[in-house]
Design an enzyme around this catalytic site. Structure first.
Site, PDB file in Angstrom:
ATOM      1  N   ASP A 118     -39.725 -37.596 -32.589  1.00 18.95           N
ATOM      2  CA  ASP A 118     -40.267 -36.328 -33.107  1.00 18.95           C
ATOM      3  C   ASP A 118     -39.157 -35.309 -33.371  1.00 18.95           C
ATOM      4  OD1 ASP A 118     -39.610 -35.944 -30.471  1.00 18.95           O
ATOM      5  OD2 ASP A 118     -41.545 -35.135 -29.858  1.00 18.95           O
ATOM      6  N   LYS A 169     -35.939 -25.626 -16.686  1.00 13.31           N
ATOM      7  CA  LYS A 169     -36.069 -24.322 -17.359  1.00 13.31           C
ATOM      8  C   LYS A 169     -35.818 -23.177 -16.389  1.00 13.31           C
ATOM      9  CE  LYS A 169     -39.877 -25.200 -20.187  1.00 13.31           C
ATOM     10  NZ  LYS A 169     -41.243 -24.901 -20.548  1.00 13.31           N
TER      11      LYS A 169
HETATM   12  P1  GTP Z   1     -46.604 -33.639 -26.165  1.00 15.88           P
HETATM   13  O1  GTP Z   1     -47.754 -34.358 -25.523  1.00 15.88           O
HETATM   14  O2  GTP Z   1     -47.063 -32.622 -27.160  1.00 15.88           O
HETATM   15  O3  GTP Z   1     -45.612 -33.074 -25.174  1.00 15.88           O
HETATM   16  O4  GTP Z   1     -45.758 -34.688 -27.062  1.00 15.88           O
HETATM   17  P2  GTP Z   1     -45.224 -36.162 -26.702  1.00 15.88           P
HETATM   18  O5  GTP Z   1     -46.333 -36.981 -26.171  1.00 15.88           O
HETATM   19  O6  GTP Z   1     -44.546 -36.697 -27.929  1.00 15.88           O
HETATM   20  O7  GTP Z   1     -44.166 -35.936 -25.560  1.00 15.88           O
HETATM   21  P3  GTP Z   1     -42.625 -35.569 -25.680  1.00 15.88           P
HETATM   22  O8  GTP Z   1     -42.418 -34.655 -26.845  1.00 15.88           O
HETATM   23  O9  GTP Z   1     -42.135 -35.128 -24.361  1.00 15.88           O
HETATM   24  O10 GTP Z   1     -41.978 -37.007 -25.967  1.00 15.88           O
HETATM   25  C1  GTP Z   1     -40.674 -37.184 -26.458  1.00 15.88           C
HETATM   26  C2  GTP Z   1     -40.625 -38.524 -27.172  1.00 15.88           C
HETATM   27  O11 GTP Z   1     -40.864 -39.593 -26.275  1.00 15.88           O
HETATM   28  C3  GTP Z   1     -41.663 -38.646 -28.275  1.00 15.88           C
HETATM   29  O12 GTP Z   1     -41.063 -39.326 -29.344  1.00 15.88           O
HETATM   30  C4  GTP Z   1     -42.765 -39.468 -27.632  1.00 15.88           C
HETATM   31  O13 GTP Z   1     -43.447 -40.269 -28.597  1.00 15.88           O
HETATM   32  C5  GTP Z   1     -41.999 -40.338 -26.668  1.00 15.88           C
HETATM   33  N1  GTP Z   1     -42.730 -40.661 -25.425  1.00 15.88           N
HETATM   34  C6  GTP Z   1     -43.094 -39.796 -24.439  1.00 15.88           C
HETATM   35  N2  GTP Z   1     -43.700 -40.460 -23.440  1.00 15.88           N
HETATM   36  C7  GTP Z   1     -43.709 -41.776 -23.798  1.00 15.88           C
HETATM   37  C8  GTP Z   1     -44.203 -42.976 -23.161  1.00 15.88           C
HETATM   38  O14 GTP Z   1     -44.758 -42.975 -22.064  1.00 15.88           O
HETATM   39  N3  GTP Z   1     -44.017 -44.149 -23.844  1.00 15.88           N
HETATM   40  C9  GTP Z   1     -43.406 -44.209 -25.063  1.00 15.88           C
HETATM   41  N4  GTP Z   1     -43.288 -45.396 -25.671  1.00 15.88           N
HETATM   42  N5  GTP Z   1     -42.944 -43.096 -25.693  1.00 15.88           N
HETATM   43  C10 GTP Z   1     -43.092 -41.902 -25.055  1.00 15.88           C
END
Ligand code: GTP
Length: 364
Positions: A118, A169
């Site tokens: 992302d 943070k």
């Molecule tokens: P929010 O729920 O809005 O915080 O977004 P998010 O689910 O994408 O979480 P975050 O932005 O913290 O994740 C950072 C990156 O890691 C993103 O590209 C997510 O798709 C990925 N990510 C987070 N948790 C996991 C997980 O448990 N498994 C996998 N495969 N990817 C994850």
């Protein structure tokens, strides 16, 4: 030159998160597949990774895992070879990397690129990898410098670029450098992450490596960088790509004030600008104003309506005289005539607002 100096680089793309901050857009579509400047978000990341020599990518999927392969297939259309590794239950960033590593072909001493799914970044991945190799680091993290680091955890380094801590943070951060979500791992370091367990790289793996004295390196720069995790950042990312503020080989047309996909109908008497992305089958009628927004496929903006810095979901309608500013309109929702939606409001999919049901007053 960049490509020849990084032969056969493998990458893992983390795309399993639920994207809760982007609801309701992510209720039906995972964040990495949301239409961004005319293509799925990931297409921009894949094209950039490829331009730096990445040839094989393992997608670490979990949330809505089955939706990725129909879009990206075996990767051939992107000049890549793509594998999919799915977690039955989400394993967090570290657990996901460990799980996806089962599909890597790299040797223990090879560098492996890890990308959060992302992030839009203009940094030089080739330089980051070369820095990692020349310093023989365990992990090399891309760090970006932000104006207000108090909204993030910060990552201080010493004079030689060695990361000294991962700090939560705080209102008074010791540095404006933050984790930018792109890592180079030495393959053998990934293999030491416990298998099949929930692990966070930010909270467990990186602090653990630092504590045991291994070299965790920071690669800091101030090129374009954006985490598209919130609706406001998501529309900004899309419009920056359309405007050409961040170059992307995946942009389906030249940069400009707006981008319209085939089958879109934009009246010459409408004003569409600010890097708006207009999806296929979209109708923008005469007298409508659309700025800095994402209009998903099949959505409609009627005459005299204003849409600014917003996402209009698939098949959603904004009726005459309505104002939608800094808002998210879910798929198939209808903003009836004369409504005014602002300031981060989100309309859930299928909701139909009758005429003049919502107004905005700056006095309240
Ligand atoms: P929010 O729920 O809005 O915080 O977004 P998010 O689910 O994408 O979480 P975050 O932005 O913290 O994740 C950072 C990156 O890691 C993103 O590209 C997510 O798709 C990925 N990510 C987070 N948790 C996991 C997980 O448990 N498994 C996998 N495969 N990817 C994850």
């Amino acid at each position: 030159m960049m490509e020849s100096s990084l032969p056969a680089l493998e990458a893992i793309l983390l795309v399993g998160g639920q994207g809760t901050r982007l609801r309701p857009l992510t209720l039906g579509t995972p964040k990495p597949l949301l239409p961004t400047a005319g293509v799925p978000f990931l297409a921009h990341q894949l094209a950039r990774a490829r331009s730096f020599g990445v040839r094989r990518i393992v997608f670490a999927t979990s949330y809505k895992a089955s939706m990725f392969e129909p879009v990206f297939g075996d990767g051939a259309a992107f000049g890549l070879s793509i594998e999919y590794m799915t977690e039955e239950t989400p394993l967090g960033t570290g657990g996901a990397i460990r799980n996806a590593a089962e599909a890597l072909t790299s040797a223990p001493s090879d560098p492996v690129l890890i990308l959060n799914g992302d992030i839009l970044s203009g940094h030089d991945i080739g330089l980051q990898v070369r820095e990692h190799l020349s310093r023989d680091a365990a992990v090399t993290l891309h760090l970006t410098e932000v104006d207000d680091p108090s909204r993030f955890g910060c990552v201080p380094t010493d004079d030689e670029g060695r990361v000294t801590a991962f700090l939560e943070k705080t209102p008074h951060p010791v540095t404006n450098r933050i984790n930018a979500g792109c890592y180079v791992f030495t393959r053998s370091v990934i293999d030491r992450i416990p298998r099949g367990e929930v692990v966070s790289v930010e909270r467990e793996t990186f602090p653990g490596l630092i504590e045991s004295g291994e070299l965790v390196l920071g690669y800091a720069d101030r090129t374009y960088w954006l985490d598209v995790g919130t609706p406001a950042a998501f529309v900004r990312g899309s419009s920056d790509l359309v405007l050409g503020r961040l170059g992307s080989p995946a942009l389906p047309g030249p940069p400009g004030e707006f981008l319209a996909l085939d089958g879109a109908s934009v009246s010459p008497e409408a004003k569409v600008h600010g890097g708006s992305a207009v999806g296929s089958g979209v109708v923008v009628e005469a007298g409508a104003v659309v700025s800095g927004s994402v209009l998903c496929d099949g959505s409609v903006v009627r005459s005299g309506a204003t849409v600014a810095d917003s996402v209009i979901g698939v098949g959603a309608r904004v009726c005459s005289g309505a104002v939608v500013r800094d808002a998210v309109i879910g798929d198939g929702a209808v903003v009836g005539p004369g409504n005014e939606l602002r300031a981060g409001i989100r309309l859930w999919p299928g909701v139909e607002l009758p005429e003049c049901a919502v107004r905005y007053s700056s006095d309240v």
